[in-house]
Enzyme design. Structure first.
Site, PDB file in Angstrom:
ATOM      1  N   THR A   1       7.908  43.759  27.440  1.00 54.60           N
ATOM      2  CA  THR A   1       7.251  44.165  28.675  1.00 54.60           C
ATOM      3  C   THR A   1       8.164  43.881  29.871  1.00 54.60           C
ATOM      4  OG1 THR A   1       5.141  44.209  29.806  1.00 54.60           O
ATOM      5  CG2 THR A   1       6.054  42.008  29.332  1.00 54.60           C
TER       6      THR A   1
ATOM      7  N   ASP B   1      13.276  57.677  38.212  1.00 52.04           N
ATOM      8  CA  ASP B   1      12.023  58.062  38.880  1.00 52.04           C
ATOM      9  C   ASP B   1      12.129  59.318  39.759  1.00 52.04           C
ATOM     10  OD1 ASP B   1      10.169  56.338  37.761  1.00 52.04           O
ATOM     11  OD2 ASP B   1      10.864  54.677  38.995  1.00 52.04           O
TER      12      ASP B   1
ATOM     13  N   SER C   1       4.059  36.519  35.095  1.00 56.71           N
ATOM     14  CA  SER C   1       3.522  35.854  33.892  1.00 56.71           C
ATOM     15  C   SER C   1       4.691  35.239  33.138  1.00 56.71           C
ATOM     16  CB  SER C   1       2.781  36.842  32.990  1.00 56.71           C
ATOM     17  OG  SER C   1       3.708  37.552  32.192  1.00 56.71           O
TER      18      SER C   1
ATOM     19  N   GLY D   1      10.234  46.347  21.326  1.00 56.86           N
ATOM     20  CA  GLY D   1       9.529  46.548  22.589  1.00 56.86           C
ATOM     21  C   GLY D   1       9.412  45.256  23.374  1.00 56.86           C
TER      22      GLY D   1
ATOM     23  N   ASP E   1       6.363  54.621  31.775  1.00 51.43           N
ATOM     24  CA  ASP E   1       6.187  55.271  33.077  1.00 51.43           C
ATOM     25  C   ASP E   1       6.937  56.606  33.151  1.00 51.43           C
ATOM     26  OD1 ASP E   1       6.392  52.455  32.882  1.00 51.43           O
ATOM     27  OD2 ASP E   1       6.381  52.184  35.036  1.00 51.43           O
TER      28      ASP E   1
ATOM     29  N   ARG F   1      -1.579  49.592  33.867  1.00 53.69           N
ATOM     30  CA  ARG F   1      -0.979  50.798  34.466  1.00 53.69           C
ATOM     31  C   ARG F   1      -0.079  51.522  33.462  1.00 53.69           C
ATOM     32  NH1 ARG F   1       0.578  48.752  38.903  1.00 53.69           N
ATOM     33  NH2 ARG F   1       2.841  48.820  38.974  1.00 53.69           N
TER      34      ARG F   1
ATOM     35  N   TRP G   1      -0.219  55.326  32.581  1.00 52.71           N
ATOM     36  CA  TRP G   1       0.912  56.285  32.599  1.00 52.71           C
ATOM     37  C   TRP G   1       0.933  57.066  31.281  1.00 52.71           C
ATOM     38  CZ3 TRP G   1       1.679  56.827  37.323  1.00 52.71           C
ATOM     39  CH2 TRP G   1       2.157  55.869  38.210  1.00 52.71           C
TER      40      TRP G   1
END
Ligand code: GLY
Length: 392
Positions: A225, A105, A356, A223, A165, A237, A241
């Site tokens: 999450t 980041d 979740s 993939g 992101d 979000r 992104w």
């Protein structure tokens, strides 16, 4: 309900008068916050409406410095410049000491604090910090798979993946190539977005949050999450992104293949907006679900659309601009904080993370302000009121 450009056109749009009122309100909150958040930074999200002071840690502190720079641009008041410069010094120390930077980041942290400072004031310490951050990020590039590894120690098998992101962390690499004349940073960014778009975009134009790369073959593997509701759902979000990240790479690369990708990702986002246009935290949820919103996703998407409309001509450009203006109107009316006594943040009703069954999160910052929501709200308002030059 499924939204379309036609249904969205029925909602009111922000105009200059409203944007001005909203930015004056936001700037006054930033001013009130300065005594608490100059030597310290706000926590990533608020707690019952209020940020707490923290050191310069996590991925989120640059958003606050960026918001201060925007307040400086809007007002020209030196009080904001001085506060932002104190924080730039903190960012230089942070990258020199490698404090909490074992992740990708660097763009979120250093574009909005230090690249902004360098662009606005020619601050050489800021340039040095941002170039060190770009070098640090470049160290996370994996030739085997051609991507920037998001988290964990570089090359670690359990973290050999990219995340959507990261598209917002690419601009610091493009910028580093521009200022140094060394193209290798931009090449990594270009390779990363190509790899990301090959695997992260699904056929229905929703996106994966994270995607593992096979360490043997360097090929995209599967993939999952991290913050979305399900591995196969669209985390709001994350989708945002994607919108802004693609627009920013288009800004630097002018590669027309990204126009179609931008439209696909953005159209999915718009189609899945609920009745009042403020997205739930995951597009699994719609009006009546009782789930929390993520206002920050809408603010990010507005900025992405406003960036891309600079390059999309004619009717297509107008469609996205129109949608952005209407989303921003909804954000101002439903999420803009108008009272410093109820919250010291700018944009209410964000969600940092929601637990979740399929994700790896606990509830965090649910129905709270978060520093990036505040920043992108300020950026969106600034874009409406001026011909804003990117910090990215
Ligand atoms: N980049 C981390 C997040 O959006 O929560």
């Amino acid at each position: 309900m499924a939204q379309t450009f036609e249904t969205i056109r029925k909602y009111p749009a922000v105009d200059e008068v409203l944007a001005k009122k909203a930015i004056i309100q936001a700037v006054s909150i930033i001013r009130e916050d300065l005594p608490m958040f100059t030597e310290h930074f706000p926590s990533s999200n608020s707690f019952a409406g209020f940020y707490k002071p923290t050191e310069n840690v996590e991925w989120t502190t640059g958003f606050w410095t960026g918001a201060i720079w925007l307040a400086y641009e809007y007002t020209g008041d030196d009080v904001f410049k001085q506060a932002a410069e104190v924080q730039v010094d903190s960012f230089l120390e942070r990258i020199k000491n490698k404090t909490d930077v074992n992740h990708h980041d660097m763009g979120f942290l250093f574009s909005l604090s230090c690249v902004a400072a360098y662009k606005l004031t020619g601050n050489e310490k800021a340039k040095e910090a941002a170039l060190m951050a770009a070098d640090h990020l470049a160290g996370r590039y994996r030739e085997n798979g051609k991507f920037l590894q998001a988290w964990g120690n570089v090359g670690e098998a359990s973290e050999y993946r990219l995340i959507i992101d990261c598209l917002l962390n690419l601009p610091i690499l493009y910028w580093a190539s521009e200022v140094t004349g060394d193209g290798h940073y931009a090449k990594m960014a270009e390779n990363h977005i190509r790899t990301a778009m090959q695997c992260i975009l699904r056929e229905d134009d929703s996106t994966y949050h994270t995607y593992f790369i096979d360490m043997e073959t360097g090929k995209p593997s599967y993939g999952v999450t991290h913050q979305g509701n399900r591995n196969n759902s669209a985390w709001a979000r994350g989708q945002a992104w994607g919108i802004y990240g693609i627009a920013l790479s288009y800004h630097y690369l002018k590669d027309d293949s990204y126009i179609d990708l931008f439209c696909r990702v953005t159209d999915f986002f718009l189609r899945h907006l609920p009745e009042d246009l403020i997205p739930y935290w995951d597009f699994d949820f719609d009006t009546g679900s009782g789930e929390p919103r993520d206002s920050s996703a809408a603010a990010i998407a507005v900025c992405g659309m406003l960036e891309m409309t600079k390059y999309l001509g004619g009717e297509r450009g107008e469609k996205y601009k129109d949608a952005a203006y209407r989303l921003l109107y909804a954000l101002i009316g439903q999420c803009g904080n108008t009272d410093w006594r109820q919250s010291n943040g700018l944009l209410l009703h964000g969600t940092y993370a929601r637990d979740s069954e399929e994700n790896t999160c606990q509830d965090r910052g649910v129905d709270e302000c978060n520093t990036w929501g505040d920043y992108f709200y300020m950026e969106a308002l600034t874009r409406i009121l001026s011909d804003w030059k990117l910090y990215w």
